[in-house]
Design a protein around this motif. Structure first.
Motif, PDB file in Angstrom:
ATOM      1  N   LEU A   1       0.903  -0.963  -0.329  1.00 49.03           N
ATOM      2  CA  LEU A   1      -0.085  -0.231  -0.119  1.00 49.03           C
ATOM      3  C   LEU A   1       0.618   1.461   0.644  1.00 49.03           C
ATOM      4  O   LEU A   1       1.727   1.481   0.301  1.00 49.03           O
ATOM      5  CB  LEU A   1      -0.811   0.437   1.165  1.00 49.03           C
ATOM      6  N   THR A   2       0.676   1.984  -1.068  1.00 47.74           N
ATOM      7  CA  THR A   2       1.353   3.435  -0.516  1.00 47.74           C
ATOM      8  C   THR A   2      -0.020   4.854  -0.640  1.00 47.74           C
ATOM      9  O   THR A   2      -1.122   4.718  -1.047  1.00 47.74           O
ATOM     10  CB  THR A   2       1.614   3.869  -2.395  1.00 47.74           C
ATOM     11  N   TYR A   3       0.268   5.224   0.761  1.00 46.13           N
ATOM     12  CA  TYR A   3      -1.048   6.041   0.910  1.00 46.13           C
ATOM     13  C   TYR A   3      -0.055   7.934   0.113  1.00 46.13           C
ATOM     14  O   TYR A   3       0.567   8.269   0.058  1.00 46.13           O
ATOM     15  CB  TYR A   3      -0.559   6.065   2.701  1.00 46.13           C
ATOM     16  N   LEU A   4      -1.070   8.547  -0.279  1.00 46.30           N
ATOM     17  CA  LEU A   4      -1.373   9.898  -1.125  1.00 46.30           C
ATOM     18  C   LEU A   4      -2.203  10.013  -0.379  1.00 46.30           C
ATOM     19  O   LEU A   4      -3.238  10.477   0.393  1.00 46.30           O
ATOM     20  CB  LEU A   4      -1.447   8.833  -2.034  1.00 46.30           C
ATOM     21  N   ARG A   5      -1.607  11.737  -0.854  1.00 44.29           N
ATOM     22  CA  ARG A   5      -1.773  12.896  -0.484  1.00 44.29           C
ATOM     23  C   ARG A   5      -2.351  13.813  -1.572  1.00 44.29           C
ATOM     24  O   ARG A   5      -1.295  13.497  -2.696  1.00 44.29           O
ATOM     25  CB  ARG A   5      -1.342  13.921   0.413  1.00 44.29           C
ATOM     26  N   VAL A   6      -3.567  13.529  -2.204  1.00 45.68           N
ATOM     27  CA  VAL A   6      -4.063  14.437  -3.349  1.00 45.68           C
ATOM     28  C   VAL A   6      -3.836  15.608  -3.404  1.00 45.68           C
ATOM     29  O   VAL A   6      -4.859  16.740  -2.934  1.00 45.68           O
ATOM     30  CB  VAL A   6      -5.170  13.050  -4.332  1.00 45.68           C
ATOM     31  N   TYR A   7      -2.862  15.942  -3.849  1.00 42.75           N
ATOM     32  CA  TYR A   7      -2.946  18.274  -4.043  1.00 42.75           C
ATOM     33  C   TYR A   7      -3.882  18.494  -5.114  1.00 42.75           C
ATOM     34  O   TYR A   7      -4.354  20.000  -5.319  1.00 42.75           O
ATOM     35  CB  TYR A   7      -1.513  18.281  -4.144  1.00 42.75           C
ATOM     36  N   SER A   8      -3.239  17.432  -6.157  1.00 37.57           N
ATOM     37  CA  SER A   8      -4.513  18.896  -8.015  1.00 37.57           C
ATOM     38  C   SER A   8      -5.153  17.031  -8.665  1.00 37.57           C
ATOM     39  O   SER A   8      -4.278  15.886  -8.711  1.00 37.57           O
ATOM     40  CB  SER A   8      -3.712  19.836  -8.263  1.00 37.57           C
ATOM     41  N   GLY A   9      -5.897  17.336  -9.025  1.00 35.41           N
ATOM     42  CA  GLY A   9      -6.406  16.620 -10.633  1.00 35.41           C
ATOM     43  C   GLY A   9      -7.030  15.177  -9.966  1.00 35.41           C
ATOM     44  O   GLY A   9      -7.296  15.680  -8.293  1.00 35.41           O
ATOM     45  N   THR A  10      -6.941  14.287 -10.835  1.00 34.95           N
ATOM     46  CA  THR A  10      -8.204  12.953 -10.615  1.00 34.95           C
ATOM     47  C   THR A  10      -7.154  11.958 -11.191  1.00 34.95           C
ATOM     48  O   THR A  10      -6.824  11.975 -11.747  1.00 34.95           O
ATOM     49  CB  THR A  10      -9.856  13.221 -11.023  1.00 34.95           C
ATOM     50  N   ILE A  11      -7.883  10.906 -10.048  1.00 28.97           N
ATOM     51  CA  ILE A  11      -6.790   9.948 -10.604  1.00 28.97           C
ATOM     52  C   ILE A  11      -7.935   8.463 -10.221  1.00 28.97           C
ATOM     53  O   ILE A  11      -8.442   8.020  -9.583  1.00 28.97           O
ATOM     54  CB  ILE A  11      -5.840   9.383  -9.405  1.00 28.97           C
ATOM     55  N   GLU A  12      -7.979   7.706 -11.873  1.00 27.00           N
ATOM     56  CA  GLU A  12      -8.747   6.535 -11.143  1.00 27.00           C
ATOM     57  C   GLU A  12      -8.376   5.525 -11.366  1.00 27.00           C
ATOM     58  O   GLU A  12      -6.819   5.300 -12.016  1.00 27.00           O
ATOM     59  CB  GLU A  12      -9.870   6.314 -12.647  1.00 27.00           C
ATOM     60  N   LYS A  13      -8.705   4.469 -11.169  1.00 29.36           N
ATOM     61  CA  LYS A  13      -8.232   2.674 -11.078  1.00 29.36           C
ATOM     62  C   LYS A  13      -7.242   2.522 -13.184  1.00 29.36           C
ATOM     63  O   LYS A  13      -8.196   2.944 -13.505  1.00 29.36           O
ATOM     64  CB  LYS A  13      -9.341   1.825 -11.070  1.00 29.36           C
ATOM     65  N   GLY A  14      -6.544   2.290 -12.501  1.00 29.07           N
ATOM     66  CA  GLY A  14      -5.544   1.975 -13.565  1.00 29.07           C
ATOM     67  C   GLY A  14      -4.649   2.975 -14.634  1.00 29.07           C
ATOM     68  O   GLY A  14      -4.350   2.864 -15.867  1.00 29.07           O
ATOM     69  N   ASP A  15      -4.759   3.821 -14.162  1.00 26.77           N
ATOM     70  CA  ASP A  15      -4.434   4.932 -14.262  1.00 26.77           C
ATOM     71  C   ASP A  15      -2.842   5.420 -14.389  1.00 26.77           C
ATOM     72  O   ASP A  15      -2.012   4.898 -13.500  1.00 26.77           O
ATOM     73  CB  ASP A  15      -4.722   6.713 -13.636  1.00 26.77           C
ATOM     74  N   PRO A  16      -2.340   5.749 -15.600  1.00 27.73           N
ATOM     75  CA  PRO A  16      -0.383   5.657 -15.394  1.00 27.73           C
ATOM     76  C   PRO A  16      -0.699   6.956 -14.521  1.00 27.73           C
ATOM     77  O   PRO A  16      -0.978   7.975 -14.399  1.00 27.73           O
ATOM     78  CB  PRO A  16      -0.080   5.941 -16.268  1.00 27.73           C
ATOM     79  N   VAL A  17       0.838   6.318 -13.597  1.00 27.74           N
ATOM     80  CA  VAL A  17       1.236   8.234 -12.963  1.00 27.74           C
ATOM     81  C   VAL A  17       2.657   7.693 -13.267  1.00 27.74           C
ATOM     82  O   VAL A  17       3.449   6.307 -13.317  1.00 27.74           O
ATOM     83  CB  VAL A  17       0.865   7.207 -11.523  1.00 27.74           C
ATOM     84  N   TRP A  18       3.814   8.959 -12.929  1.00 25.93           N
ATOM     85  CA  TRP A  18       4.992   9.344 -12.884  1.00 25.93           C
ATOM     86  C   TRP A  18       5.555   9.184 -11.827  1.00 25.93           C
ATOM     87  O   TRP A  18       5.228  10.016 -10.956  1.00 25.93           O
ATOM     88  CB  TRP A  18       5.420  10.649 -13.967  1.00 25.93           C
TER      89      TRP A  18
END
Length: 729
Positions: free
Chosen positions: A370-387
């Motif tokens: 598990l990687t715990y995140l604070r999302v600061y901007s934008g939107t993320i969905e299952k399957g999305d690529p991230v850098w």
């Protein structure tokens, strides 16, 4: 329409942490919040090992919070993402990582003890991050509890402007509720009652309530222009004006709202939740997060408390935060490999903006990493690529989870302002930035303190050596404040951390999770070296010819003592050393700080000045000047008068009055320097500065000396010169 709804969602989010000294009642407050919001249907108790957030077996065995745990709940149409943080000093880095991603906090204080050492430390951590706070004076039902004394302690030791909005009804075991000074109403709780009963202010308290309401109005009007205008016109303030002014003063840091209650008896929790919603900021109320464009990998994932450009964006949040910077705790250890193209870009808390999030915690669970995140901007969905900033790799989000401590609920997406966990990332570490591949941005990572205590560890069976190495690697991945290295002299594996308890917990985690039998050596402190007397004009020429392009660099360095840290400057004139090579000289000097001449310890407390140098038209390069600077500074340090430093801590010992003599004698034998000794409610409280090396095993000795009635806490304060006996490597 969708954008409008997303912004309404953001305005209703509160990301907050619970901060306090150990045993002040943080976890109990968290449990009662979950119960009051209907998230749980049974009150968890620390002493029974039934709490939601202290779910790790070691936490339940020891009765303390070790790992920051995130939970979510709903209150009056607002989503509250809450992180329960540890109170023990050994786990201060867990607090640091949590504060980095929070918008507000509730600081919990014991109504008897007031401000305690670790509550002061976490308060200063919140100051450095510019996190607005409200204060909750807990345990009002304890013998000796006194709200005014606790507030006086808060004012004297932490220096905020306390804005007290509650008056207790009853004292100690007769504490039944509070008077809400804003609305002049009584809120009382009966034995076993889950909700407050609203009523008239008791006749015997009405005059005192009016007096305190007037003091509150005056304090607010003095600091808030709109409130002052109304106060001058009407000679009083409405509850609505007070609420607005208190919100503004909390968010700017010009005041701290103070409430009181007893979490154990479930008294005062609903007003606390109302205060969280009314006064603490939403993601829309804090400045846009700042980062570095173009995916610069200059900040090495590790001991750094600032962005690549050296700024501290979190400190923007409150205009007064810089006034409380703690140089020792805020020391930077990161380095920059190259200059970013564009520094200091801000990213708003907008679900429609490019995605950017910060990983603040990583943990292994039976269902995956598990990687715990604070999302600061934008939107993320299952399957999305991230850098991912640490490796520059692109990975895909497997699942997105809403976190309830050790339980998780899958959600379709996460938007700006959310705190969630994701599955599927292999390379992310605490401090990693995750963002849209087409719009990379590196965010400020949480700072990581240098370890102060080390132990040698080895597997009892030689066949388990590889398993132990893998376990240690996983530990350091999850907790960046743990460091593993190999001792060059003995070949032993050395585990370093923030204290004895920190290392005990780490080793026990290996034993429990993998069933490994591990041998552990005696704890040793981590020393530092500093410059007592400097040198001038140290010359070093680096010349190398090996058939191809040669290497040439000529540097002249001055070294002088500095109170703390490391400072580099150049006084070279006439372009004798071009600016790009000056940066290489600084990098080489930083390389040389890793090992000092006394015993190979890290070096601190010095200023290095590049006074002269020379270049070769073909053979000079960054590499040549970095190498020359490294060897030049090593040579200079050998010529300096060096001083060995050892870590020291402030120790607060609480014992019965009849045991004070023995405690003072023992502290003196441990090279302690007593700074204060006071009597509070029949107990003596002794404060002393003691070398950390002398505190190993102190808890056992104190219990024996006081028949189990003595307790102590310790807080790191920095380094001091070590005695001659410690000079041997």
């Amino acid at each position: 329409m969708r954008n409008h709804l997303d912004h309404r969602h953001l305005a209703a989010v509160r990301n907050l942490g619970i901060l306090a000294h150990v045993d002040a009642g943080k976890t109990t407050v968290t449990e009662r919040i979950l119960y009051a919001t209907g998230t749980t249907h049974k009150r968890g108790e620390v002493h029974d090992g039934t709490t939601v957030t202290d779910f790790d077996p070691q936490e339940r065995d020891r009765g303390i919070t070790i790992f920051a745990a995130a939970v979510s709940c709903d209150w009056n149409g607002h989503r509250v993402n809450l992180i329960d943080t540890p109170g023990h000093v050994d786990f201060a880095d867990e607090v640091e990582r949590a504060l980095r991603v929070l918008d507000g906090a509730v600081a919990v204080f014991d109504a008897v003890a007031g401000v305690e050492p670790q509550s002061e430390s976490v308060w200063r951590q919140a100051d450095r991050h510019g996190v607005p706070r409200i204060a909750f004076v807990n345990k009002m039902d304890r013998a000796g509890a006194d709200l005014d004394t606790a507030v006086a302690s808060l004012r004297a030791r932490l220096h905020p402007v306390p804005l007290v909005v509650h008056l207790p009804i009853g004292t100690e075991d007769t504490f039944t509720g509070v008077v809400d000074l804003l609305r002049l109403r009584a809120l009382t709780w009966g034995d076993g009652s889950d909700t407050a009963v609203e009523g008239e202010v008791p006749e015997g308290l009405r005059e005192e309530a009016l007096r305190r309401r007037r003091l509150l109005e005056e304090a607010v009007a003095e600091r808030h222009p709109a409130a002052l205008e109304e106060f001058c016109d009407r000679e009083t303030l409405s509850a609505e004006t007070l609420t607005t002014a208190l919100r503004d003063l909390t968010r700017t840091g010009d005041g701290v709202v103070v409430l009181c209650g007893s979490a154990y008896r479930n008294r005062g929790i609903e007003p606390l939740l109302d205060a969280v919603v009314d006064y603490l900021p939403s993601p829309l109320d804090v400045p846009a997060v700042r980062g570095i464009r173009d995916g610069v990998h200059g900040v090495r994932n590790g001991r750094s408390g600032a962005t690549v450009d050296g700024s501290h964006p979190a400190a923007d949040r409150m205009h007064h935060a810089a006034g409380h910077m703690d140089p020792a705790a805020d020391r930077m250890h990161g380095s920059v490999d190259r200059v970013p193209h564009t520094a200091g870009e801000r990213r708003p808390a907008d679900p429609a903006a490019p995605f950017a999030a910060l990983a603040f915690k990583v943990g292994a669970t039976p269902t995956g990493r598990l990687t715990y995140l604070r999302v600061y901007s934008g939107t993320i969905e299952k399957g999305d690529p991230v850098w991912e900033s640490g490796t520059g790799r692109v990975e895909r989000i497997g699942r997105i989870l809403r976190v309830q401590a050790d339980r998780h609920a899958q959600v379709d997406r996460a938007v700006a302002g959310d705190i969630v966990a994701v599955v599927g990332l292999k390379s992310a570490r605490p401090g990693s930035t995750l963002c849209a591949p087409g719009d990379p941005l590196v965010l400020e990572p949480p700072g990581v303190a240098d370890p102060v205590v080390s132990v040698a560890v080895e597997a009892s069976r030689s066949t388990d050596t590889d398993r132990l190495a893998s376990a240690l690697a996983r530990l350091t991945e999850e907790d960046p404040s743990l460091v593993v290295r190999t001792d060059p002299e003995t070949g032993q594996t050395v585990l370093s951390g923030m204290g004895e308890l920190h290392l005990e917990v780490a080793v026990e985690k290996i034993r429990r999770s993998l069933g490994l039998d591990v041998n552990v050596g005696r704890p040793r402190v981590t020393y530092r070296e500093t410059v007592g007397r400097g040198v001038s004009g140290v010359v070093y020429r680096h010349v190398k010819q090996d058939g191809g392009a040669g290497q040439f660099a000529h540097v002249v360095l001055d070294v002088e003592p500095l109170e703390d840290g490391f400072e580099f400057r150049s006084s070279v004139v006439g372009g004798r050393v071009p600016q790009e090579y000056v940066r290489a000289v600084e990098a080489g000097c930083r390389d040389a700080l890793a090992e000092g001449p006394l015993g190979g310890h890290p070096v601190t407390g010095l200023r290095v000045t590049l006074t002269d140098g020379a270049t070769h038209v073909k053979d000079s390069s960054d590499t040549a000047f970095r190498t020359a600077a490294r060897f030049a500074l090593r040579e200079a340090l050998r010529a300096c008068a060096m001083v060995l430093l050892e870590p020291v801590v402030d120790v607060t010992v609480t014992v019965p009055e009849d045991a004070v003599g023995g405690v003072l004698g023992d502290l003196a034998a441990r090279r302690g320097r007593v700074t204060e000794s006071v009597v509070r409610g029949g107990s003596a409280v002794v404060t002393a500065t003691v070398p950390l090396a002398e505190l190993f095993g102190y808890a056992t000795g104190l219990r024996s000396r006081t028949q189990g009635r003595g307790t102590f806490t310790a807080r790191p304060t920095g380094y001091a010169p070590a005695p001659a006996a410690a000079m041997t490597p």
